[in-house]
Write an enzyme that holds these catalytic residues in place. Structure first.
Site, mmCIF file in Angstrom:
data_model
loop_
_atom_site.group_PDB
_atom_site.id
_atom_site.type_symbol
_atom_site.label_atom_id
_atom_site.label_comp_id
_atom_site.label_asym_id
_atom_site.label_seq_id
_atom_site.Cartn_x
_atom_site.Cartn_y
_atom_site.Cartn_z
ATOM 1 N N CYS A 454 25.515 97.502 43.821
ATOM 2 C CA CYS A 454 26.201 96.273 43.404
ATOM 3 C C CYS A 454 25.415 95.045 43.822
ATOM 4 O O CYS A 454 25.532 93.989 43.201
ATOM 5 C CB CYS A 454 27.610 96.230 43.975
ATOM 6 N N HIS A 794 31.221 94.839 49.191
ATOM 7 C CA HIS A 794 30.944 94.924 47.752
ATOM 8 C C HIS A 794 30.569 93.548 47.245
ATOM 9 O O HIS A 794 31.084 92.529 47.716
ATOM 10 C CB HIS A 794 32.195 95.432 47.028
#
Length: 982
Positions: A454, A794
């Site tokens: 990510c 994230h």
């Protein structure tokens, strides 16, 4: 009387004399005659009607028969018996064949005369049997139309119950054998009229007996799906479409497209023949059914059929545009076929050679409907040229032909293309198990998470959405090279043009991952961004050195292609700077002044981003503040990505945060980005252990260190240093402070000679005697980090959806301009300040969703308010990397040349052939993958029953969390812990 009539017919009297004699014969019908005389008279009139040499004899027979039947009905009942009718229908009359239409016309006339007689019921019953036999013989159009006229007037003659179903099916098949060999217009009109009579009969039967409709339609499909090469069904079947209820489309198309017994070859034949029906005059709703079937096939991923049929029939459909009577329906089908065929320009280029000629014809034919039709047609052509740019040799004449016609906006074109793609079709025709994820409503492409990637996905998306950078990358001439820039160019091309909802950047990951990054591990996105830009910069420099050493050197890496629109830009393109320097490169000067001797030492350094530290008072706010015992700790569940759970925190970090809620320790207003920039630029005193060694004083001295920006980059990247090292716990702590992000800020740039050359009067605001320029920047993207430490969490991105030139905002009227020109702004040029901007509202009064949220595979619309409020709602989600774009004030003072130049810059560069070929190849592969997947699911669904729980939604989950469908479409749910998070 019969002798008189017979002699009259065969005599040489003139027509007026004959008419007078016939009148007397008709008047004599009132007199009483014997049964034998009536029978003889009925036989004579029947012979005249059926075998008369001319129309006059037939007319005489009809008049006399009608007159005598009126007064001698009982005698006529005995004459016109059911046995006589059977004889006529099976054997004919003397030399007249039983398939002659005259016999049906004669029976039709006699039924009108006997309608009130009881014996007619027996005749109806025998006709029911005989007409079924006749249609099984597939009569010619004229006979079939006469038969349909009879049955339409006397529905009692139509077969009943099961025979009715068989009759309708055979009548449908009879139509399929119709063929027109007319050479004259009146012959064609007669043929169309005959077919219309037959279709009207079927319509009446379907209305009367609903049970006959579905079997009839099944027969239609069986006929048009036949792969027998010796059988070519007639286009006359198109006349039936208008009589099928529109409400049945969804049910019928779903039944057809999901039926495993229907082979691809049969479906292809059926679709091709339905498209041929567009040629049938007066047929209604054919285009609706064709488009519905195309959408139905796309919904169940049968792309091979769609590709084959489109390439086979697209030119035929285009040719129908020349005929006004079928033009509108043909355009609807042509539009759908072209707009949905987005993986390759092949279909569009088949019709391109005929576009100019059709446009000229529509402009000059004088028909009242041509003007509106031309506008619709040119809008379609604009959409296709936008989708498949890069073919000026094919499009130049088209552009010239339609230059005086309105052009749709880029936003409308993108919307039309996004809604029309096969992968974006509504799956209402497919069952739940056959539904496949398509592109989101944004039309943007996500990036599949390849295992803790990510950090890369978020950076790639903000670079791709940096409009000018993307356009420069796509316009570079890099054919045949294997550089990192070439891989980035290919990745950008896929993000712009792939049919996939999300793309897997495997090759780019392997090429761009820093050597010290462990595969599959969480990494720092700002570190990756810095490494990527540095690699691209150094690579271009190396290539230039190698190319310069070659004979006949001609630089090709950064040729000023279409992105360079004037002499100044062309000069800038060849000024020796790399693309990264032009887009992201700025310069800063660090100065140290000895406070003893006032000697100043300065050093100029390039930068691609500014790392903004939190001031000491703020950085202490990461210390946890325990809640009162009575309060339950707030648990913030991030959900899952790729079907897994969030990556685990380190043990020390987890123990520190257990049962603790992070809060602001002060009630002061939150920090803003300008605050952090000003702290970065603020003077710093070097003293005690950090004293400066002055070369003039030859000793450690107290000194002042200053930092100033002297060259403003086109794209300003700001990294918020949220991770600080905790010496006690030996971990990197995250600073969770909320930071207010302005949409527009002004960066103070020291007005050195170099920076003055880089900044124009449009871009800056400078007061006399002040050495600083105030350069306006607008926010275009934000990378968010969701998590409690740098080792876990994230990344996802917010990006402003500019849809055009991101370097401008309107100068008048605008509060931005007013603020920039205010006295207060002029007095604060040496500090970074936020510029108030109005909130954009949509038509409903709500804040416009002009921002996009990129979260790995998922892309959604959002608003700037969501960007501002995310940390307040989810304290673990904080802004980490910001990207601003240098702005120009745009107003009415721009001349026409500048405006035209801006318009040309706002267009995407055409794709080079190598890139286009790669995209076409992958799009075809993707369609094949989707089709194979749909077939596999269909087989599984037919062999076993499956139950599933639809994905729910929870508004309380932050954007950084990913549900069961997130992060690249992985399986599993919230409790799947065996999968990686990122």
């Amino acid at each position: 009387m019969d002798k008189i009539l017979e002699g009259l017919v065969s005599s040489d009297h003139s027509i007026p004399v004959k008419r007078a004699i016939v009148k007397k014969v008709v008047e004599a019908a009132e007199r009483e005659v014997t049964e034998e005389q009536c029978r003889a008279l009925f036989s004579l009139t029947t012979r005249l009607i059926l075998l008369g040499e001319d129309a006059f004899q037939k007319q005489i027979g009809s008049q006399v028969l009608e007159a005598y039947t009126r007064y001698h009905r009982q005698e006529f009942e005995h004459f016109f018996s059911k046995d006589f009718v059977v004889s006529l229908l099976q054997q004919g009359y003397e030399q007249l064949d039983h398939r002659d239409p005259t016999i049906i016309e004669y029976i039709h006339s006699c039924l009108r005369l006997l309608i009130s007689c009881p014996s007619v019921l027996d005749i109806f019953s025998v006709i029911q049997v005989e007409v079924l036999r006749m249609v099984c013989e597939h009569p010619k159009p004229l006979l079939c139309s006469q038969l349909s006229t009879l049955l339409t007037d006397f529905m009692q003659c139509v077969p009943k119950d099961k025979s009715a179903v068989l009759f309708c099916q055979q009548l449908v098949r009879t139509i399929s054998y119709f063929h027109c060999y007319a050479n004259q217009e009146h012959e064609l009109r007669e043929y169309v009229g005959q077919v219309t009579k037959v279709s009207t009969l079927l319509q009446n039967i379907w209305k009367t007996d609903r049970a006959t409709l579905l079997p009839s339609l099944q027969e239609v499909f069986a006929i048009i799906s036949s792969t027998d090469p010796s059988f070519d069904p007639s286009n006359a079947l198109a006349c039936l479409v208008q009589h099928i209820p529109i409400q049945m489309i969804t049910v019928l198309i779903k039944s057809l497209t999901t039926d495993p017994n229907v082979k691809d070859a049969s479906m292809t034949k059926a679709l091709c023949r339905m498209i041929d029906w567009l040629s049938w005059p007066l047929a209604q709703h054919v285009d609706i059914w064709v488009i519905a079937l195309l959408k139905g096939l796309a919904a169940v991923q049968k792309f091979t059929i769609l590709i084959d049929v489109t390439l086979l029939k697209i030119e035929l459909v285009f040719n129908r545009l020349w005929f006004p009577i079928v033009r509108q329906g043909a355009l609807a089908v042509l539009s759908h076929m072209l707009l949905s065929f987005q993986h390759s320009p092949e279909a569009f280029h088949l019709v391109v050679p005929n576009v100019v000629q059709l446009v000229h014809s529509l402009k000059t034919n004088g028909l009242p409907t041509s003007k509106v039709f031309l506008l619709q047609f040119t809008e379609l052509i604009h959409c296709m040229m936008y989708q498949f740019s890069g073919f000026p040799d094919l499009y130049d004449q088209i552009i010239e032909a339609i230059k005086d016609l309105p052009k749709p906006t880029e936003e409308k074109i993108k919307l039309v293309l996004n809604q029309s793609a096969w992968t974006s079709q509504s799956n209402s025709f497919a069952s739940g198990l056959l539904k496949q994820p398509g592109k989101s409503e944004t039309g943007k492409t996500g990036l599949i998470n390849l295992g803790n990637t990510c950090y890369m996905n978020s950076i790639i998306q903000i670079l791709f959405m940096a409009t000018d950078f993307r356009r420069h990358v796509l316009s570079l001439q890099l054919n045949g090279s294997n550089t990192l820039m070439k891989k980035l160019q290919l990745l950008f091309a896929f993000l712009a043009h792939t049919q996939r909802a999300a793309y897997a950047p495997k090759n780019f990951l392997e090429a761009s991952r820093p050597p010290w990054f462990n595969a599959g591990s969480q990494q720092d996105c700002s570190e990756y961004l810095r490494f990527l830009l540095d690699r691209l910069h150094e690579e271009e420099k190396t290539i230039r050195v190698l190319e310069a050493a070659k004979p006949n050197f001609s630089p090709s890496f950064d040729e000023p292609g279409e992105c360079c629109s004037n002499e100044a830009e062309a000069k800038s393109a060849n000024d020796g700077r790399t693309l990264i320097e032009k887009m992201f490169g700025g310069k800063s000067v660090t100065g140290i002044r000895c406070m003893q001797c006032n000697c100043i030492s300065e050093k100029e350094e390039p930068f691609t981003d500014l790392s903004l530290a939190f001031c000491p008072s703020a950085s202490t706010q990461d210390s946890p503040k325990p809640q009162r015992p009575s309060e339950e700790p707030k648990v913030l569940c991030q959900g899952s990505v790729n079907g897994g759970s969030e990556a685990p925190e380190t043990s020390s970090a987890s123990s520190l945060t257990k049962g603790i809620h992070y809060e602001q320790v002060t009630s002061e207003p939150p920090l803003s980005v300008p605050d952090l920039v000003n702290y970065f630029l603020a003077p710093e005193i070097l003293d005690e252990d950090n004293a400066y060694f002055c070369e003039k004083c030859l000793s450690l001295q107290r000194a002042e260190r200053t930092m100033k920006v002297v060259t403003a980059p086109e794209y300003l990247i700001l990294t918020l240093l949220r991770f600080s090292y905790d010496a006690k716990c030996h971990v990197r702590r995250k600073i969770l402070d909320n930071v207010t992000i302005p949409q527009v800020l002004r960066l103070p740039v020291h007005a050195s000679s170099s920076s003055a050359q880089q900044s124009s009067a449009n871009e800056t605001n400078k007061s006399e005697g002040n050495p600083f320029l105030s350069v306006p920047y607008a926010l275009i993207s934000v990378v968010m980090h969701s998590g409690m430490s740098s080792e876990s969490g994230h990344y996802y991105s917010y990006v402003h959806n500019t849809n055009g030139d991101e370097t401008q905002y309107q100068a008048s009227p605008s509060p931005v301009k007013d603020s920039l020109e205010s006295e207060e702004a002029a007095s604060n040029l040496s500090i970074c300040t936020a510029v108030p901007t109005p909130t954009k509202m949509d038509s409903s009064g709500q804040e416009a969703k002009s921002w996009l949220l990129f979260n790995d595979s998922r892309v959604t619309f959002t608003s700037f308010q969501s960007v501002q409020n995310i940390t307040n709602r989810f304290p673990k989600d904080t802004a980490y990397v910001l990207m601003y774009r240098k702005q120009e004030l745009v107003g009415p003072s721009l001349n026409e040349g500048q405006q035209a130049n801006r318009m040309r810059l706002s267009a995407e560069p055409p794709l080079q052939k190598e890139l286009l070929d790669a995209i076409i190849k992958d799009n075809k592969l993707y369609l094949q993958e989707q089709e194979l997947s749909a077939r596999t699911q269909a087989l599984q669904a037919s062999s076993s029953s499956c139950s599933f729980r639809p994905n729910g939604s929870d508004d309380n989950n932050p954007p950084g969390s990913c549900g069961p469908s997130g992060g690249g479409g992985g399986g599993g749910g919230f409790n799947t812990v065996s999968r990686l998070v990122f």
